[in-house]
Design an enzyme around this catalytic site. Sequence first.
Site, short mmCIF file in Angstrom:
data_model
loop_
_atom_site.label_atom_id
_atom_site.label_comp_id
_atom_site.label_asym_id
_atom_site.label_seq_id
_atom_site.Cartn_x
_atom_site.Cartn_y
_atom_site.Cartn_z
N CYS A 1 49.99 36.37 40.94
CA CYS A 1 49.79 35.97 42.34
C CYS A 1 50.50 34.64 42.63
O CYS A 1 51.70 34.62 42.80
CB CYS A 1 48.30 35.93 42.66
SG CYS A 1 48.00 36.10 44.43
N ARG B 1 47.35 35.26 50.98
CA ARG B 1 47.79 35.22 52.38
C ARG B 1 49.31 35.17 52.47
O ARG B 1 49.89 35.57 53.46
CB ARG B 1 47.27 33.96 53.08
CG ARG B 1 45.80 33.99 53.34
CD ARG B 1 45.38 32.86 54.25
NE ARG B 1 43.96 32.63 54.09
CZ ARG B 1 43.01 33.37 54.66
NH1 ARG B 1 43.34 34.36 55.46
NH2 ARG B 1 41.74 33.14 54.43
N HIS C 1 46.71 41.02 41.23
CA HIS C 1 45.95 40.50 40.09
C HIS C 1 45.69 41.62 39.09
O HIS C 1 44.64 42.26 39.14
CB HIS C 1 44.61 39.92 40.56
CG HIS C 1 44.75 38.67 41.35
ND1 HIS C 1 44.76 37.42 40.76
CD2 HIS C 1 44.91 38.46 42.68
CE1 HIS C 1 44.91 36.50 41.70
NE2 HIS C 1 45.01 37.09 42.88
N GLU D 1 44.75 41.44 36.20
CA GLU D 1 43.58 41.14 35.35
C GLU D 1 42.32 41.83 35.85
O GLU D 1 41.41 42.10 35.07
CB GLU D 1 43.37 39.62 35.24
CG GLU D 1 42.96 38.89 36.51
CD GLU D 1 44.13 38.41 37.37
OE1 GLU D 1 45.22 39.00 37.26
OE2 GLU D 1 43.93 37.47 38.16
#
Length: 538
Positions: A386, A470, A515, A517
């Site tokens: 990210c 965002r 993400h 993860e």
Amino acid sequence: MAKYIFVAGGVMSGVGKGVATASIGKLLQSRGFKVTAIKIDPYVNVDAGTMNPTEHGEVFVLDEGTECDQDMGNYERFLGVDLPAINYMTTGSVYESVIHRERNMEYGGKCVEVVPHIPLEVIRRIEAAIKKAKADFITIEIGGTVGEYQNVLFLEAARMLRLKKPKDVLFVLVSYLPIPNKIGEMKTKPTQYAVRTLNSAGVQPDIILARSSVALDSKRKEKIALNCNMRQEDVISAPDIDTIYEVPINFEKDKMSDLILKKLSLKPRKTNLDDWRKLANISRTASKPVKIGIVGKYFGTGDFVLSDAYLSVIEAVKHAAFFHKRKPVISWINSEEFEKSDKALKSLKDYDGIIVPGGFGSRGVEGKIKSIEYCRKNKIPFLGLCYGMQLACVEFARHVCGLSKAHTTEIDKDTKYPVIDLMMEQKALLKENRYGGTMRLGAYYCRLNKGTRAAKAYGKELISERHRHRYEFNNEYRDLMVKNGLVVAGVNPERDLVEIIELKDHPFFVGAQFHPEFRSKPLDPHPLFKELVKAAIK
Ligand code: GLN
């Protein structure tokens, strides 16, 4: 069949109630039952998304985009499932729906009251969750500790549900037994008080999970049983252990799942915990290290290091390391150190691989960018998550494409080269201060480009990954960056958003806008983490 297991905490927080709850679920699942799990957070925030991770640990994200407590991640990882939004609630979200319904005249002119309408809404959600999952069992973890003002209404919901379904509801108290240094004896009194407090809410625990640094002796079990109105076999010993993967196995030593089944008048079934046992075994015995450094900023709060903010990243690294039969050695690297001197950067060579995880705001950003540059130039395996991916793009723009001072507009609104920028709809939201639950959240598809490292890692073309951001890669710079060697490996098919970037001629350099993860499971490690660790080992 629908059975409900409430789990609450006594004495103090932070004793592993989430992992304990996940482990109970795992054990029931290993006996062939379908299990789902709910987390209740007693705070007024509607979701965890508006809280600083130093306050509350990691913000976990579900497929549907719910920003929730990290325990939801524990449940998903232990149960190997993806949980829906209905499985998470806070005081704020419960009140929000009751008030919304009241405004819509759905209570038919009745006086809407805290009791029973708030607990009834909690019960409605629990019923909806078990129905949605078509589950036999649902675990419901009530956040906080009994005796706190804010979880009373959730205990009330548990009491009401038990009243309605006495044969189907079970109550577990996760307590803690301290061994004060000077005394050297394990003390049961705090647990006795916790049970009394629970009793005053109209709830008698069926099982006490007794956390402590060591196992309980029979004397302690006897004391708890007598004073807490239970039988000795209802007190399960839960001593500290080396890895969380051993928790379910340890509970089984005290016959936890047999006890639950017996209490709910269910016939015992054969257990199949083989895969899990293998994993726990590797987690305990793997000895060859793989050293992964995580470069970020949220590490310090006062005298403590808050690695909780990256719980899923840590877990994903462990899953991948265990897959390769390695012992994960994870180090926290404060990116601000690199802002003070370039010398510090050399220490990055001590690691087999580097991760720059998600984040927000300006603190430590230049240090992160420097560490990314160092990994790129020195061929250290690198995974950017990210913010880590966004900053890898900034670094590439500045130092490879010659766009000096290129930046993300999150940090420099007036940068000449906004290579990472706000999405259109986000601009409107921020103008009105509409922060809560408005990021690009949850699962989106990503199409992988053939021949890329990412496509090879995943072994398929269309993937789905969870997001929380965002800002975005600015497509106006795409051609230039690609011309200079950046590989766009994955793109969102609906909106043509760049989701994965990578570099050729590097052992492993990948950045993901999502993400990964959040999707990694102990028995099904995430492909990108597997590849990072593979390159790190090499
Ligand atoms: N701050 C960045 C954004 O909002 C990245 C967010 C993250 O890393 N989760 O886009």
